[in-house]
Design a protein around this motif. Structure first.
Motif, PDB file in Angstrom:
ATOM      1  N   SER A 102      -1.689  25.628 -19.263  1.00 42.28           N
ATOM      2  CA  SER A 102      -3.124  25.832 -19.418  1.00 42.28           C
ATOM      3  C   SER A 102      -3.420  26.845 -20.514  1.00 42.28           C
ATOM      4  CB  SER A 102      -3.720  26.301 -18.091  1.00 42.28           C
ATOM      5  OG  SER A 102      -5.098  26.602 -18.244  1.00 42.28           O
ATOM      6  N   PHE A 103      -2.638  27.920 -20.547  1.00 42.24           N
ATOM      7  CA  PHE A 103      -2.825  28.951 -21.574  1.00 42.24           C
ATOM      8  C   PHE A 103      -2.584  28.391 -22.966  1.00 42.24           C
ATOM      9  CE2 PHE A 103      -0.755  32.328 -24.174  1.00 42.24           C
ATOM     10  CZ  PHE A 103      -1.860  33.149 -24.360  1.00 42.24           C
ATOM     11  N   LEU A 104      -1.451  27.730 -23.162  1.00 44.84           N
ATOM     12  CA  LEU A 104      -1.115  27.194 -24.474  1.00 44.84           C
ATOM     13  C   LEU A 104      -2.095  26.097 -24.893  1.00 44.84           C
ATOM     14  CD1 LEU A 104       2.767  27.080 -24.078  1.00 44.84           C
ATOM     15  CD2 LEU A 104       1.472  28.653 -25.519  1.00 44.84           C
ATOM     16  N   SER A 116       8.181  25.960 -24.578  1.00 43.01           N
ATOM     17  CA  SER A 116       6.912  25.520 -23.993  1.00 43.01           C
ATOM     18  C   SER A 116       5.846  25.380 -25.073  1.00 43.01           C
ATOM     19  CB  SER A 116       6.444  26.507 -22.924  1.00 43.01           C
ATOM     20  OG  SER A 116       7.309  26.512 -21.813  1.00 43.01           O
ATOM     21  N   ALA A 117       5.819  26.331 -26.005  1.00 46.32           N
ATOM     22  CA  ALA A 117       4.844  26.262 -27.094  1.00 46.32           C
ATOM     23  C   ALA A 117       5.090  25.043 -27.972  1.00 46.32           C
ATOM     24  CB  ALA A 117       4.901  27.542 -27.922  1.00 46.32           C
ATOM     25  N   GLN A 118       6.353  24.768 -28.252  1.00 49.80           N
ATOM     26  CA  GLN A 118       6.672  23.586 -29.051  1.00 49.80           C
ATOM     27  C   GLN A 118       6.269  22.307 -28.322  1.00 49.80           C
ATOM     28  OE1 GLN A 118      10.810  24.637 -29.470  1.00 49.80           O
ATOM     29  NE2 GLN A 118      10.564  25.308 -31.595  1.00 49.80           N
ATOM     30  N   ALA A 119       6.541  22.260 -27.023  1.00 47.35           N
ATOM     31  CA  ALA A 119       6.190  21.075 -26.238  1.00 47.35           C
ATOM     32  C   ALA A 119       4.677  20.892 -26.163  1.00 47.35           C
ATOM     33  CB  ALA A 119       6.778  21.198 -24.834  1.00 47.35           C
ATOM     34  N   ALA A 120       3.937  22.006 -26.192  1.00 46.99           N
ATOM     35  CA  ALA A 120       2.476  21.933 -26.129  1.00 46.99           C
ATOM     36  C   ALA A 120       1.872  21.413 -27.422  1.00 46.99           C
ATOM     37  CB  ALA A 120       1.898  23.308 -25.807  1.00 46.99           C
ATOM     38  N   ASN A 160       4.076  25.633 -35.766  1.00 51.02           N
ATOM     39  CA  ASN A 160       4.172  26.768 -36.682  1.00 51.02           C
ATOM     40  C   ASN A 160       4.354  28.021 -35.828  1.00 51.02           C
ATOM     41  OD1 ASN A 160       4.215  28.320 -38.971  1.00 51.02           O
ATOM     42  ND2 ASN A 160       2.066  28.001 -39.516  1.00 51.02           N
ATOM     43  N   ILE A 161       5.599  28.412 -35.637  1.00 53.04           N
ATOM     44  CA  ILE A 161       5.937  29.497 -34.716  1.00 53.04           C
ATOM     45  C   ILE A 161       6.846  30.498 -35.412  1.00 53.04           C
ATOM     46  CG2 ILE A 161       7.148  30.084 -32.567  1.00 53.04           C
ATOM     47  CD1 ILE A 161       6.358  27.345 -31.487  1.00 53.04           C
TER      48      ILE A 161
END
Length: 387
Positions: free
Chosen positions: A113-115, A156-160, A164-165
């Motif tokens: 939810s956050f991402l 998790s960020a990549q999956a969301a 660009n990380i």
């Protein structure tokens, strides 16, 4: 410089726990204080004198911006959009602590939810303060996350949908060995992120590290080992396809951090929030650094500026050289001439000749830049331009 887009910085001064090396304007506060601060921040943004200017980047720094719920970050972005013109390709970065993103979110919402909320708000770049994949070193640093949480939060960020990380790493840490540093680099590279930043530890005043160092309780690698660790970063990341475009920054092609490039080119930026710095039309200013004073001042709709200094032309040129020499591309001679009316290679010929003879600076028809050796002694070079 008013035709160039501004870089916008938003300071979120909250942490779940203060790290042992950190001297940033941040600390642990109750949720009610956070909410009050965000309301004050929105009031400050709504009263900006720079309304109507275009923005090329937004950077949420801290502290730990990821302690806030996505809805508050979205609200701040909406307030900025009301005042500034956002281009279709604007870069919007949020700094994240892996411990506040992994599994159980501290702001009371799930990781997904956050991402997802950040993506919906227009955030398109995340910067994770990983620092190390060595659990003992994370404890020494006072970090709240584990190596596994660092990996899971980035995954998790990549999956969301974030592609660009950045991952921040630190070396020359107390008790850190070269094998441990090489393992951290390996695990960071395995994440396949677009950007990596690698900083050597600086022991800052008024931190636990500073006290422990004075007491002889902070055994750190020597200068030669620190240099070897830096060289390991350069070699490993170059082999993996990253370009070192700044002393501590490495990026995949096309993934340089545009926000930080504004600082390094000494271009215009505006900071919102407690203690935030701005640089507009040759004037450098800082907002009220004390949290309660900042909140009350902003709540009353008053100017939160605490200090301001107008740099003369010599000061602006010197800072442009000092900051620009952080970049692998160096200080562009044409851009410098167009901005200041003089060629930097002429203005600073004596200093450049001195460091060129030492093998630390190079002068080309296009730029003045550090040499490969110069990156290891960069502080000495920078200080010569502002001394």
């Amino acid at each position: 410089m008013t035709d160039r887009p501004l870089a916008l910085y938003v300071h979120i001064p909250f942490c779940e726990r203060k790290c042992h090396y950190c001297d940033f304007n941040s600390g642990v506060q109750a949720p009610a204080v956070r909410d009050r601060y965000v309301a004050a921040l929105l009031r400050e943004i709504s009263g900006t004198s720079l309304a109507g200017r275009s923005a090329g980047s937004v950077f949420f720094g801290g502290g730990t911006p990821s302690v806030l719920p996505a809805s508050q970050i979205a609200g701040i972005l909406d307030a900025l959009r009301d005042q500034f013109r956002f281009g279709p390709d604007i870069e919007i970065t949020v700094e994240c602590n892996p411990g506040t993103v992994a599994s159980e979110r501290m702001a009371g919402e799930s990781t997904d939810s956050f991402l997802g909320g950040l993506l919906d708000a227009g955030v398109n770049r995340l910067s994770f303060g990983v620092q190390s994949f060595d659990p003992a070193l994370l404890t020494t640093l006072g970090r709240i996350h584990s190596p596994a949480q660092a990996e899971s939060s980035v995954r998790s960020a990549q999956a969301a949908g974030f592609d660009n990380i950045n991952v921040d790493l630190m070396f020359a840490l107390p008790g850190q060995t070269m094998p441990a540093w090489q393992e951290t680099l390996r695990r960071a590279l395995d994440l396949g992120v677009s950007h990596l930043s690698a900083y050597s530890l600086i022991v800052e005043p008024d931190t636990p590290f500073h006290l422990w160092d004075a007491e002889g309780r902070l055994p750190r690698p020597g200068e030669d080992e620190e240099a070897a660790m830096y060289q390991a970063v350069i070699d490993r990341l170059a082999a993996a396809g990253y370009e070192r475009y700044e002393v501590s920054a490495f990026a995949r092609p096309g993934r340089r951090c545009r926000h930080n490039l504004t600082y390094w080119r000494n271009e215009e930026y505006v900071g919102f929030g407690v203690g935030a710095a701005s640089y507009i039309a040759g004037e450098r200013s800082t907002r009220e650094p004390r949290l309660e004073n900042y909140i009350v001042t902003a709540e009353h709709g008053e100017d939160t500026t605490a200090e301001a200094e107008r740099l003369d032309l010599d000061g602006q040129m010197a800072e442009t050289m000092m900051m620009g020499l952080r970049l692998a591309d160096g200080v562009g001679r044409r851009a410098f001439r167009e901005r200041f009316g003089v060629d930097p290679a002429v203005q600073y010929s004596a200093v450049i000749d001195q460091f060129a003879a030492m093998g630390l600076l190079q002068r080309t028809p296009e730029a003045v830049a550090l040499t490969a050796r110069g990156f290891f002694l960069a502080n000495e070079v920078w200080e010569a331009f502002v001394g």
